[in-house]
Design a protein around this motif. Sequence first.
Motif, PDB file in Angstrom:
ATOM      1  N   GLU A  21       0.837  -1.204   0.000  1.00 40.35           N
ATOM      2  CA  GLU A  21       0.000   0.000   0.000  1.00 40.35           C
ATOM      3  C   GLU A  21       0.873   1.255   0.000  1.00 40.35           C
ATOM      4  O   GLU A  21       0.582   2.226  -0.714  1.00 40.35           O
ATOM      5  CB  GLU A  21      -0.940  -0.012   1.207  1.00 40.35           C
ATOM      6  N   ILE A  22       1.938   1.224   0.787  1.00 47.16           N
ATOM      7  CA  ILE A  22       2.881   2.350   0.783  1.00 47.16           C
ATOM      8  C   ILE A  22       3.470   2.525  -0.617  1.00 47.16           C
ATOM      9  O   ILE A  22       3.536   3.640  -1.140  1.00 47.16           O
ATOM     10  CB  ILE A  22       3.996   2.136   1.833  1.00 47.16           C
ATOM     11  N   GLU A  23       3.871   1.421  -1.226  1.00 47.02           N
ATOM     12  CA  GLU A  23       4.441   1.476  -2.571  1.00 47.02           C
ATOM     13  C   GLU A  23       3.450   2.083  -3.568  1.00 47.02           C
ATOM     14  O   GLU A  23       3.840   2.897  -4.420  1.00 47.02           O
ATOM     15  CB  GLU A  23       4.840   0.066  -3.026  1.00 47.02           C
ATOM     16  N   ALA A  24       2.183   1.709  -3.447  1.00 43.23           N
ATOM     17  CA  ALA A  24       1.169   2.193  -4.383  1.00 43.23           C
ATOM     18  C   ALA A  24       0.878   3.678  -4.208  1.00 43.23           C
ATOM     19  O   ALA A  24       0.471   4.353  -5.160  1.00 43.23           O
ATOM     20  CB  ALA A  24      -0.123   1.388  -4.209  1.00 43.23           C
ATOM     21  N   ARG A  25       1.097   4.195  -2.994  1.00 48.09           N
ATOM     22  CA  ARG A  25       0.717   5.579  -2.687  1.00 48.09           C
ATOM     23  C   ARG A  25       1.841   6.597  -2.829  1.00 48.09           C
ATOM     24  O   ARG A  25       1.586   7.796  -2.749  1.00 48.09           O
ATOM     25  CB  ARG A  25       0.226   5.662  -1.244  1.00 48.09           C
ATOM     26  N   THR A  26       3.083   6.144  -2.996  1.00 50.13           N
ATOM     27  CA  THR A  26       4.179   7.107  -2.928  1.00 50.13           C
ATOM     28  C   THR A  26       5.302   6.751  -3.890  1.00 50.13           C
ATOM     29  O   THR A  26       5.287   5.713  -4.529  1.00 50.13           O
ATOM     30  CB  THR A  26       4.688   7.228  -1.468  1.00 50.13           C
ATOM     31  N   THR A  27       6.276   7.632  -3.965  1.00 43.38           N
ATOM     32  CA  THR A  27       7.498   7.420  -4.748  1.00 43.38           C
ATOM     33  C   THR A  27       8.671   7.416  -3.770  1.00 43.38           C
ATOM     34  O   THR A  27       8.522   7.802  -2.607  1.00 43.38           O
ATOM     35  CB  THR A  27       7.697   8.568  -5.748  1.00 43.38           C
ATOM     36  N   LEU A  28       9.839   7.053  -4.257  1.00 39.47           N
ATOM     37  CA  LEU A  28      11.021   7.076  -3.398  1.00 39.47           C
ATOM     38  C   LEU A  28      11.268   8.490  -2.867  1.00 39.47           C
ATOM     39  O   LEU A  28      11.548   8.668  -1.681  1.00 39.47           O
ATOM     40  CB  LEU A  28      12.262   6.563  -4.140  1.00 39.47           C
ATOM     41  N   HIS A  29      11.142   9.479  -3.705  1.00 40.37           N
ATOM     42  CA  HIS A  29      11.369  10.862  -3.268  1.00 40.37           C
ATOM     43  C   HIS A  29      10.385  11.243  -2.154  1.00 40.37           C
ATOM     44  O   HIS A  29      10.789  11.791  -1.125  1.00 40.37           O
ATOM     45  CB  HIS A  29      11.236  11.826  -4.449  1.00 40.37           C
ATOM     46  N   ALA A  30       9.115  10.948  -2.358  1.00 42.30           N
ATOM     47  CA  ALA A  30       8.112  11.268  -1.337  1.00 42.30           C
ATOM     48  C   ALA A  30       8.341  10.444  -0.076  1.00 42.30           C
ATOM     49  O   ALA A  30       8.181  10.942   1.040  1.00 42.30           O
ATOM     50  CB  ALA A  30       6.713  11.031  -1.896  1.00 42.30           C
ATOM     51  N   PHE A  31       8.729   9.193  -0.246  1.00 40.48           N
ATOM     52  CA  PHE A  31       9.024   8.310   0.880  1.00 40.48           C
ATOM     53  C   PHE A  31      10.130   8.904   1.749  1.00 40.48           C
ATOM     54  O   PHE A  31      10.020   8.964   2.972  1.00 40.48           O
ATOM     55  CB  PHE A  31       9.433   6.932   0.345  1.00 40.48           C
ATOM     56  N   ARG A  32      11.191   9.369   1.098  1.00 39.69           N
ATOM     57  CA  ARG A  32      12.327   9.964   1.823  1.00 39.69           C
ATOM     58  C   ARG A  32      11.922  11.211   2.615  1.00 39.69           C
ATOM     59  O   ARG A  32      12.528  11.522   3.631  1.00 39.69           O
ATOM     60  CB  ARG A  32      13.438  10.327   0.847  1.00 39.69           C
ATOM     61  N   ASN A  33      10.908  11.903   2.140  1.00 37.30           N
ATOM     62  CA  ASN A  33      10.491  13.154   2.765  1.00 37.30           C
ATOM     63  C   ASN A  33       9.298  13.007   3.711  1.00 37.30           C
ATOM     64  O   ASN A  33       8.778  14.013   4.179  1.00 37.30           O
ATOM     65  CB  ASN A  33      10.176  14.193   1.683  1.00 37.30           C
ATOM     66  N   ASP A  34       8.892  11.780   3.975  1.00 40.49           N
ATOM     67  CA  ASP A  34       7.739  11.561   4.848  1.00 40.49           C
ATOM     68  C   ASP A  34       8.145  10.661   6.017  1.00 40.49           C
ATOM     69  O   ASP A  34       8.149   9.435   5.901  1.00 40.49           O
ATOM     70  CB  ASP A  34       6.598  10.928   4.059  1.00 40.49           C
ATOM     71  N   PRO A  35       8.500  11.254   7.151  1.00 45.82           N
ATOM     72  CA  PRO A  35       8.978  10.447   8.283  1.00 45.82           C
ATOM     73  C   PRO A  35       7.930   9.480   8.824  1.00 45.82           C
ATOM     74  O   PRO A  35       8.283   8.407   9.325  1.00 45.82           O
ATOM     75  CB  PRO A  35       9.373  11.484   9.333  1.00 45.82           C
ATOM     76  N   ILE A  36       6.666   9.814   8.703  1.00 49.33           N
ATOM     77  CA  ILE A  36       5.611   8.924   9.196  1.00 49.33           C
ATOM     78  C   ILE A  36       5.558   7.652   8.346  1.00 49.33           C
ATOM     79  O   ILE A  36       5.503   6.538   8.871  1.00 49.33           O
ATOM     80  CB  ILE A  36       4.235   9.640   9.203  1.00 49.33           C
ATOM     81  N   VAL A  37       5.596   7.806   7.043  1.00 44.64           N
ATOM     82  CA  VAL A  37       5.551   6.650   6.140  1.00 44.64           C
ATOM     83  C   VAL A  37       6.822   5.815   6.290  1.00 44.64           C
ATOM     84  O   VAL A  37       6.760   4.581   6.304  1.00 44.64           O
ATOM     85  CB  VAL A  37       5.318   7.096   4.678  1.00 44.64           C
ATOM     86  N   ARG A  38       7.976   6.480   6.436  1.00 49.06           N
ATOM     87  CA  ARG A  38       9.234   5.729   6.642  1.00 49.06           C
ATOM     88  C   ARG A  38       9.155   4.892   7.910  1.00 49.06           C
ATOM     89  O   ARG A  38       9.572   3.744   7.940  1.00 49.06           O
ATOM     90  CB  ARG A  38      10.428   6.680   6.707  1.00 49.06           C
ATOM     91  N   ARG A  39       8.638   5.487   8.972  1.00 49.32           N
ATOM     92  CA  ARG A  39       8.522   4.740  10.236  1.00 49.32           C
ATOM     93  C   ARG A  39       7.531   3.595  10.113  1.00 49.32           C
ATOM     94  O   ARG A  39       7.753   2.520  10.671  1.00 49.32           O
ATOM     95  CB  ARG A  39       8.140   5.676  11.371  1.00 49.32           C
ATOM     96  N   ALA A  40       6.435   3.830   9.416  1.00 48.88           N
ATOM     97  CA  ALA A  40       5.459   2.756   9.199  1.00 48.88           C
ATOM     98  C   ALA A  40       6.105   1.606   8.425  1.00 48.88           C
ATOM     99  O   ALA A  40       5.925   0.429   8.760  1.00 48.88           O
ATOM    100  CB  ALA A  40       4.238   3.283   8.452  1.00 48.88           C
ATOM    101  N   ALA A  41       6.874   1.943   7.409  1.00 51.73           N
ATOM    102  CA  ALA A  41       7.553   0.909   6.618  1.00 51.73           C
ATOM    103  C   ALA A  41       8.582   0.171   7.465  1.00 51.73           C
ATOM    104  O   ALA A  41       8.657  -1.059   7.421  1.00 51.73           O
ATOM    105  CB  ALA A  41       8.217   1.546   5.402  1.00 51.73           C
ATOM    106  N   ALA A  42       9.358   0.909   8.230  1.00 50.39           N
ATOM    107  CA  ALA A  42      10.370   0.270   9.077  1.00 50.39           C
ATOM    108  C   ALA A  42       9.712  -0.666  10.084  1.00 50.39           C
ATOM    109  O   ALA A  42      10.197  -1.777  10.323  1.00 50.39           O
ATOM    110  CB  ALA A  42      11.207   1.328   9.791  1.00 50.39           C
ATOM    111  N   TYR A  43       8.601  -0.238  10.664  1.00 57.63           N
ATOM    112  CA  TYR A  43       7.901  -1.091  11.628  1.00 57.63           C
ATOM    113  C   TYR A  43       7.377  -2.357  10.946  1.00 57.63           C
ATOM    114  O   TYR A  43       7.495  -3.456  11.489  1.00 57.63           O
ATOM    115  CB  TYR A  43       6.749  -0.327  12.282  1.00 57.63           C
ATOM    116  N   ALA A  44       6.807  -2.214   9.756  1.00 57.48           N
ATOM    117  CA  ALA A  44       6.296  -3.377   9.028  1.00 57.48           C
ATOM    118  C   ALA A  44       7.433  -4.352   8.709  1.00 57.48           C
ATOM    119  O   ALA A  44       7.274  -5.569   8.865  1.00 57.48           O
ATOM    120  CB  ALA A  44       5.595  -2.937   7.744  1.00 57.48           C
ATOM    121  N   ILE A  45       8.582  -3.836   8.300  1.00 52.86           N
ATOM    122  CA  ILE A  45       9.728  -4.698   7.987  1.00 52.86           C
ATOM    123  C   ILE A  45      10.241  -5.377   9.252  1.00 52.86           C
ATOM    124  O   ILE A  45      10.567  -6.564   9.247  1.00 52.86           O
ATOM    125  CB  ILE A  45      10.827  -3.895   7.256  1.00 52.86           C
TER     126      ILE A  45
END
Length: 121
Positions: A21-45
């Motif tokens: 879902e994160i992949e579908a909603r964002t790009t690498l650039h946006a991912f790098r600039n969104d600390p909430i999404v990065r933390r969500a991804a890190a937690y999922a991993i």
Amino acid sequence: MPKDPTIAIRDCLAEIAVLHEIEARTTLHAFRNDPIVRRAAAYAIQTISEAVRRIPDDWLADFPTEPWGQIKAIGNRIRHEYFRVDDAILWEIITTDTHALKTVMEAMLARHAGDGPTPTS
């Protein structure tokens, strides 16, 4: 009573769905600039990493192409070296590695769906 390993597989699949879902909603650039999404991804991993530790080694051995050691290790790296985890590595896991892992987890679940622990008398 030992926990049913298929619960761990289902947990992996649930977290993979979050990552997709994160992949579908964002790009690498946006991912790098969104600390909430990065933390969500890190937690999922991290959750996937921990869940894989709860899957029996003989079940994992049935899928030798998966880098089980690396999957188990990434959780510790995120927990203990969070300041050194590269966003590009997380993005690679999200966009590439989880797709193959999803296929493996689905196959493992299908293979072992009835193999949960049996209640003791």
